[in-house]
Design a protein around this motif. Sequence first.
Motif, PDB file in Angstrom:
ATOM      1  N   PHE A  13      -8.128   2.112 -58.292  1.00 36.59           N
ATOM      2  CA  PHE A  13      -7.881   3.400 -57.660  1.00 36.59           C
ATOM      3  C   PHE A  13      -9.103   3.869 -56.875  1.00 36.59           C
ATOM      4  O   PHE A  13      -9.004   4.325 -55.738  1.00 36.59           O
ATOM      5  CB  PHE A  13      -7.502   4.419 -58.735  1.00 36.59           C
ATOM      6  CG  PHE A  13      -7.208   5.773 -58.193  1.00 36.59           C
ATOM      7  CD1 PHE A  13      -6.068   5.980 -57.445  1.00 36.59           C
ATOM      8  CD2 PHE A  13      -8.068   6.821 -58.425  1.00 36.59           C
ATOM      9  CE1 PHE A  13      -5.799   7.224 -56.926  1.00 36.59           C
ATOM     10  CE2 PHE A  13      -7.801   8.067 -57.913  1.00 36.59           C
ATOM     11  CZ  PHE A  13      -6.663   8.268 -57.157  1.00 36.59           C
ATOM     12  N   ALA A  16      -9.437   1.882 -53.707  1.00 37.73           N
ATOM     13  CA  ALA A  16      -8.438   2.254 -52.709  1.00 37.73           C
ATOM     14  C   ALA A  16      -8.806   3.558 -52.027  1.00 37.73           C
ATOM     15  O   ALA A  16      -8.607   3.724 -50.825  1.00 37.73           O
ATOM     16  CB  ALA A  16      -7.061   2.367 -53.359  1.00 37.73           C
ATOM     17  N   VAL A  17      -9.360   4.496 -52.814  1.00 36.92           N
ATOM     18  CA  VAL A  17      -9.675   5.801 -52.239  1.00 36.92           C
ATOM     19  C   VAL A  17     -10.929   5.750 -51.375  1.00 36.92           C
ATOM     20  O   VAL A  17     -10.973   6.306 -50.282  1.00 36.92           O
ATOM     21  CB  VAL A  17      -9.823   6.860 -53.358  1.00 36.92           C
ATOM     22  CG1 VAL A  17     -10.414   8.125 -52.816  1.00 36.92           C
ATOM     23  CG2 VAL A  17      -8.462   7.151 -53.957  1.00 36.92           C
ATOM     24  N   THR A  18     -11.975   5.040 -51.861  1.00 35.87           N
ATOM     25  CA  THR A  18     -13.203   5.013 -51.069  1.00 35.87           C
ATOM     26  C   THR A  18     -13.133   3.984 -49.942  1.00 35.87           C
ATOM     27  O   THR A  18     -13.755   4.147 -48.909  1.00 35.87           O
ATOM     28  CB  THR A  18     -14.411   4.694 -51.952  1.00 35.87           C
ATOM     29  OG1 THR A  18     -14.133   3.499 -52.666  1.00 35.87           O
ATOM     30  CG2 THR A  18     -14.693   5.812 -52.928  1.00 35.87           C
ATOM     31  N   PHE A  19     -12.370   2.914 -50.158  1.00 41.08           N
ATOM     32  CA  PHE A  19     -12.156   1.874 -49.148  1.00 41.08           C
ATOM     33  C   PHE A  19     -13.466   1.283 -48.648  1.00 41.08           C
ATOM     34  O   PHE A  19     -13.784   1.322 -47.466  1.00 41.08           O
ATOM     35  CB  PHE A  19     -11.356   2.428 -47.971  1.00 41.08           C
ATOM     36  CG  PHE A  19     -10.462   1.393 -47.374  1.00 41.08           C
ATOM     37  CD1 PHE A  19      -9.255   1.096 -47.964  1.00 41.08           C
ATOM     38  CD2 PHE A  19     -10.848   0.698 -46.245  1.00 41.08           C
ATOM     39  CE1 PHE A  19      -8.427   0.126 -47.429  1.00 41.08           C
ATOM     40  CE2 PHE A  19     -10.029  -0.281 -45.710  1.00 41.08           C
ATOM     41  CZ  PHE A  19      -8.812  -0.565 -46.306  1.00 41.08           C
ATOM     42  N   PHE A  67      15.255   6.592 -57.503  1.00 38.28           N
ATOM     43  CA  PHE A  67      14.517   7.850 -57.514  1.00 38.28           C
ATOM     44  C   PHE A  67      14.308   8.379 -56.098  1.00 38.28           C
ATOM     45  O   PHE A  67      14.521   9.562 -55.833  1.00 38.28           O
ATOM     46  CB  PHE A  67      13.188   7.621 -58.220  1.00 38.28           C
ATOM     47  CG  PHE A  67      12.317   8.821 -58.269  1.00 38.28           C
ATOM     48  CD1 PHE A  67      12.673   9.902 -59.041  1.00 38.28           C
ATOM     49  CD2 PHE A  67      11.160   8.871 -57.539  1.00 38.28           C
ATOM     50  CE1 PHE A  67      11.879  11.019 -59.088  1.00 38.28           C
ATOM     51  CE2 PHE A  67      10.362   9.981 -57.577  1.00 38.28           C
ATOM     52  CZ  PHE A  67      10.715  11.058 -58.347  1.00 38.28           C
ATOM     53  N   CYS A  71      15.782  11.763 -54.529  1.00 39.00           N
ATOM     54  CA  CYS A  71      14.816  12.714 -54.003  1.00 39.00           C
ATOM     55  C   CYS A  71      15.223  13.182 -52.603  1.00 39.00           C
ATOM     56  O   CYS A  71      15.167  14.370 -52.289  1.00 39.00           O
ATOM     57  CB  CYS A  71      13.485  11.993 -53.961  1.00 39.00           C
ATOM     58  SG  CYS A  71      12.128  13.024 -53.799  1.00 39.00           S
ATOM     59  N   ILE A  72      15.683  12.234 -51.774  1.00 38.61           N
ATOM     60  CA  ILE A  72      16.112  12.594 -50.428  1.00 38.61           C
ATOM     61  C   ILE A  72      17.359  13.470 -50.501  1.00 38.61           C
ATOM     62  O   ILE A  72      17.472  14.485 -49.812  1.00 38.61           O
ATOM     63  CB  ILE A  72      16.366  11.320 -49.605  1.00 38.61           C
ATOM     64  CG1 ILE A  72      15.043  10.617 -49.343  1.00 38.61           C
ATOM     65  CG2 ILE A  72      17.031  11.649 -48.285  1.00 38.61           C
ATOM     66  CD1 ILE A  72      15.178   9.234 -48.804  1.00 38.61           C
ATOM     67  N   LEU A 108       8.002  10.865 -67.839  1.00 44.00           N
ATOM     68  CA  LEU A 108       8.600  10.276 -66.641  1.00 44.00           C
ATOM     69  C   LEU A 108       9.953  10.915 -66.353  1.00 44.00           C
ATOM     70  O   LEU A 108      10.276  11.261 -65.209  1.00 44.00           O
ATOM     71  CB  LEU A 108       8.755   8.773 -66.860  1.00 44.00           C
ATOM     72  CG  LEU A 108       8.508   7.836 -65.700  1.00 44.00           C
ATOM     73  CD1 LEU A 108       7.145   8.102 -65.106  1.00 44.00           C
ATOM     74  CD2 LEU A 108       8.596   6.404 -66.165  1.00 44.00           C
ATOM     75  N   ASN A 111       9.592  14.484 -65.006  1.00 42.56           N
ATOM     76  CA  ASN A 111       9.197  14.498 -63.604  1.00 42.56           C
ATOM     77  C   ASN A 111      10.351  14.093 -62.706  1.00 42.56           C
ATOM     78  O   ASN A 111      10.536  14.659 -61.628  1.00 42.56           O
ATOM     79  CB  ASN A 111       8.014  13.556 -63.375  1.00 42.56           C
ATOM     80  CG  ASN A 111       6.713  14.191 -63.753  1.00 42.56           C
ATOM     81  OD1 ASN A 111       6.664  15.369 -64.054  1.00 42.56           O
ATOM     82  ND2 ASN A 111       5.659  13.418 -63.751  1.00 42.56           N
ATOM     83  N   ILE A 113      13.520  14.598 -63.333  1.00 41.97           N
ATOM     84  CA  ILE A 113      14.436  15.739 -63.276  1.00 41.97           C
ATOM     85  C   ILE A 113      13.935  16.766 -62.281  1.00 41.97           C
ATOM     86  O   ILE A 113      14.691  17.320 -61.493  1.00 41.97           O
ATOM     87  CB  ILE A 113      14.590  16.367 -64.679  1.00 41.97           C
ATOM     88  CG1 ILE A 113      15.390  15.455 -65.582  1.00 41.97           C
ATOM     89  CG2 ILE A 113      15.270  17.712 -64.593  1.00 41.97           C
ATOM     90  CD1 ILE A 113      15.400  15.899 -67.014  1.00 41.97           C
ATOM     91  N   THR A 114      12.631  17.002 -62.303  1.00 38.09           N
ATOM     92  CA  THR A 114      12.087  18.011 -61.399  1.00 38.09           C
ATOM     93  C   THR A 114      12.313  17.644 -59.938  1.00 38.09           C
ATOM     94  O   THR A 114      12.534  18.511 -59.101  1.00 38.09           O
ATOM     95  CB  THR A 114      10.589  18.201 -61.674  1.00 38.09           C
ATOM     96  OG1 THR A 114      10.437  18.621 -63.013  1.00 38.09           O
ATOM     97  CG2 THR A 114       9.990  19.234 -60.771  1.00 38.09           C
ATOM     98  N   MET A 115      12.294  16.345 -59.625  1.00 40.28           N
ATOM     99  CA  MET A 115      12.443  15.962 -58.230  1.00 40.28           C
ATOM    100  C   MET A 115      13.892  15.757 -57.789  1.00 40.28           C
ATOM    101  O   MET A 115      14.131  15.432 -56.645  1.00 40.28           O
ATOM    102  CB  MET A 115      11.665  14.674 -57.941  1.00 40.28           C
ATOM    103  CG  MET A 115      10.174  14.812 -58.002  1.00 40.28           C
ATOM    104  SD  MET A 115       9.545  16.230 -57.101  1.00 40.28           S
ATOM    105  CE  MET A 115      10.008  15.801 -55.439  1.00 40.28           C
ATOM    106  N   THR A 116      14.864  15.904 -58.668  1.00 39.43           N
ATOM    107  CA  THR A 116      16.251  15.637 -58.274  1.00 39.43           C
ATOM    108  C   THR A 116      17.002  16.924 -57.962  1.00 39.43           C
ATOM    109  O   THR A 116      16.524  18.006 -58.275  1.00 39.43           O
ATOM    110  CB  THR A 116      16.990  14.855 -59.368  1.00 39.43           C
ATOM    111  OG1 THR A 116      16.743  15.497 -60.592  1.00 39.43           O
ATOM    112  CG2 THR A 116      16.551  13.434 -59.403  1.00 39.43           C
TER     113      THR A 116
END
Lengths: 161, 105
Positions: A13, A16-19, A67, A71-72, A108, A111, A113-116
Amino acid sequence: MRYVVFFILGLIFWLAVTFDISAANIVAGSAASLVCTLIFARFYFKGVQKFFHPARWFWGLVYLMVFVWACIKANFDVAFRVLSPAMPIKPGIVKVRTSLKSEFAKMLLANSITMTPGTLTVDIIGDDFYVHWIYIRSANPEVYTSMILGRFEKYIKKIVE
Amino acid sequence: MIALIVISIGILFNLFGCIGLLRLPDVYNRLQAATKCVTLGCCSILAGVLIHFGFTEAGIKALVAVPLLFFSSTVAAHALIRGTYLFGVKMSDKSVKDDYKDVEK
């Protein structure tokens, strides 16, 4: 074992962030990742050997597609409710019961449920999820439990448990 | 070109989220609009950035930001809605059901 996995994920991680793959950056990332590992790793990855099953990764991919699609749909659903002049809402908080056991699986699922469409997890107490629903389609607990949880529960069970 | 379309869709969804924030009756419903529309809107913008730059530095960072945004926004929405309820904010008159009322918290 769980510490090693956590450390490697943290390092990936960081990179990936600092690259930046210079030696100095890798040393700095290792140090940061080590501190995080020592503090937080004991809370995560109870059954870390599950991480290496290819079948779980496959179901993870399937779950990801389901998912993203949900979400869409959720977005068009909310956009429709917001834009229509009559505003068709019938909100309330319903209680649904899950059969998932592990904490990570519940997180999981909450989360997801929150996005649906139209649902937002308010609280989890034991096996009960309290879900705020923008339009309650049914008064029957069995029907709405399968409407809210049905889509995701089976995949999460295959991935995590 | 595709990147521009994807970014435009993202901005459009952010706009819907903002309209929802203004139009819906109570804080619980407003949070629904705020989490869903704004999260997918931002993810869509980040996907547009990824398409535009490809797998370079900016693109990879946009890709890393997507799961972070997902988890932080869902957890934040959960914390906000629970905190609001425990603080005692009433649900709007249109509400039809409240199973959370009698629970030991």
